[in-house]
Enzyme design. Sequence first.
Site, PDB file in Angstrom:
ATOM      1  N   TYR A  52       0.849  -1.189   0.000  1.00 23.50           N
ATOM      2  CA  TYR A  52       0.000   0.000   0.000  1.00 23.50           C
ATOM      3  C   TYR A  52       0.882   1.235   0.000  1.00 23.50           C
ATOM      4  O   TYR A  52       2.027   1.201   0.442  1.00 23.50           O
ATOM      5  CB  TYR A  52      -0.901  -0.025   1.237  1.00 23.50           C
ATOM      6  CG  TYR A  52      -2.089   0.896   1.145  1.00 23.50           C
ATOM      7  CD1 TYR A  52      -3.144   0.599   0.289  1.00 23.50           C
ATOM      8  CD2 TYR A  52      -2.158   2.059   1.908  1.00 23.50           C
ATOM      9  CE1 TYR A  52      -4.244   1.438   0.203  1.00 23.50           C
ATOM     10  CE2 TYR A  52      -3.262   2.900   1.824  1.00 23.50           C
ATOM     11  CZ  TYR A  52      -4.297   2.583   0.973  1.00 23.50           C
ATOM     12  OH  TYR A  52      -5.376   3.416   0.904  1.00 23.50           O
ATOM     13  N   ASN A 149     -21.227  -3.098  -9.273  1.00 28.14           N
ATOM     14  CA  ASN A 149     -21.549  -3.985  -8.157  1.00 28.14           C
ATOM     15  C   ASN A 149     -20.638  -3.781  -6.950  1.00 28.14           C
ATOM     16  O   ASN A 149     -20.850  -4.375  -5.902  1.00 28.14           O
ATOM     17  CB  ASN A 149     -21.458  -5.444  -8.619  1.00 28.14           C
ATOM     18  CG  ASN A 149     -21.866  -6.405  -7.517  1.00 28.14           C
ATOM     19  OD1 ASN A 149     -22.890  -6.206  -6.882  1.00 28.14           O
ATOM     20  ND2 ASN A 149     -21.043  -7.421  -7.279  1.00 28.14           N
TER      21      ASN A 149
END
Lengths: 325, 325
Positions: A52, A149
């Site tokens: 990250y 979605n």
Amino acid sequence: MRAARLHAFGKAAEVLRVEEVPAPPPGPGELLVKMLAAPVNPADLNIIEGKYGELPDLPAVIGNEGVGRVVAVGGGVSGFAPGDLVLPMCRGTWTQNLLASARDAILLPAGLDVHQAAMLTVNPPSAWGLLQDFVKLNAGDWIVQNAANSAVGRSVIQIARARGGKTLNVVRRPELIDELRAIGADRVVLEDCDLRSQIGEFCDRRPCLGLNAVGGASALNLANALADEGTLVTYGAMGRQPLKIPNGLLIFRNLHFRGFWLNRWKEKSPAPAIKEMFSTLAGLVARGELVLPVHRVYPLTELVEAVEEAGRESRAGKVLLDLSA
Amino acid sequence: MRAARLHAFGKAAEVLRVEEVPAPPPGPGELLVKMLAAPVNPADLNIIEGKYGELPDLPAVIGNEGVGRVVAVGGGVSGFAPGDLVLPMCRGTWTQNLLASARDAILLPAGLDVHQAAMLTVNPPSAWGLLQDFVKLNAGDWIVQNAANSAVGRSVIQIARARGGKTLNVVRRPELIDELRAIGADRVVLEDCDLRSQIGEFCDRRPCLGLNAVGGASALNLANALADEGTLVTYGAMGRQPLKIPNGLLIFRNLHFRGFWLNRWKEKSPAPAIKEMFSTLAGLVARGELVLPVHRVYPLTELVEAVEEAGRESRAGKVLLDLSA
């Protein structure tokens, strides 16, 4: 009182441990929050693996959102009392005890669904910023999005609907069509649909805003659907392909291509605007107009299973940690 | 009185003819303009070949800019008198006689260089719009552009300089470096220069505006040079390659990608703003601060040679038609 602590970057089973942590009294301006639930988000998985942008110093309690109840209030704090349901708005949420800054914490209505509240800090605000910051949307305006979605995509559908906007949603799997229509999607089409030639069949006017979390051919498909002067906002890159923009979309159709990053958005948004947003989002949740699916809830004792399950493509909704036990 | 008339789309030698045309008196609101000079622009070449977005009904006098002197003034016209130097601001400029709408025509200072004035309607306004409409430029701000040797590119260099801006210019041929520095370019680099790694060597701060007339890798090179929140404006596609935009430039660096088209810009710009722009541009020309190179001037009798020369890559500046003889 326990917390999930990361001791190294790597596989969850090897680097995550549930450990006893103290429950110190809150200092001035602080709240001691007993956490109730927190999701396992993709960003958490990336941090565990050490992949990250910003990595914490180790060992660290991780988790980037969640909900809890105020247990004790520090000196100089007004507006909060023990028993209040709050979003602590800080990192390190996979814990039973959290010291949160009262200035940043968000007070929620007492009876709000705890699981829905736990998912309120990251994805719905992204949808809010995407709908708010780029195009002035009027009632009846269309928005076209891919990755419809996802939790952001579903938030876009529901927030846009609450504001009178309409959504054209692109998904990869046909079984999602009915599912998204059930939460208010006006149109749902599959990824291989050529929007340039078919947009007139789906919308009574061309979308003025496109929201792209995929990139590559999918992003171009959205751009081709937009009205002249429309804006395509990129906020994710799931397909790991750059945008490929034909010059004519810029020169002759005057499309705008922009980007959105929640961290930057939060930094530049004034505190009253953030509070007002959460007040509106909590209202939508309370009325059942903003609901995100929960795949499964795990107790903290099954932390590693929860993290592994969150990493599987097959999950249908968020994996949550129940921190109350 | 003669004009260059197009009778079919094809090769200039076969479809263009110099023919006698009448010189009718101007109607109400019109000016009769004796044209002095007009450039042969790429758009003219495309129209002759029938390869342009909007094609005229044939036969047609072509030409999309030029300069002339008012010969007669129609009823109800104020602000113009015979002898005035004017930009007629209409199509069909390759003629010795032109009826122009007085409402659209632009009055120029009497002594302005006729060749420079003939090139004032298309390229300098593009540069003006590019510098004006996208980013608020402050003194000392940098602009990075490719195709810097084009008439728009040279206009950008000179207009930006007059406003206290600085330009980093990308060109393909090394011999252009000194040429562009001589007209005020702050930095000139070659196309193969990697701006992402080298931008710090060229500019004391990163450019906030990039101007792209090439596309493809050249456009990405400009984008990589920009400051966070910077804007890349595409106004041409000489390389015939789409833009390829890594998602991170949108999401994390918050770059804006926009397009510019002079026709749209003119339509949406209010008349007073257009007049003020030409007044400023004429002032720059009068002071020698805006000079575009002239490759060669041809009399109307050598029309076909002029058009053929304008189509050659080797030319160094505009090909002009001298309409005064």
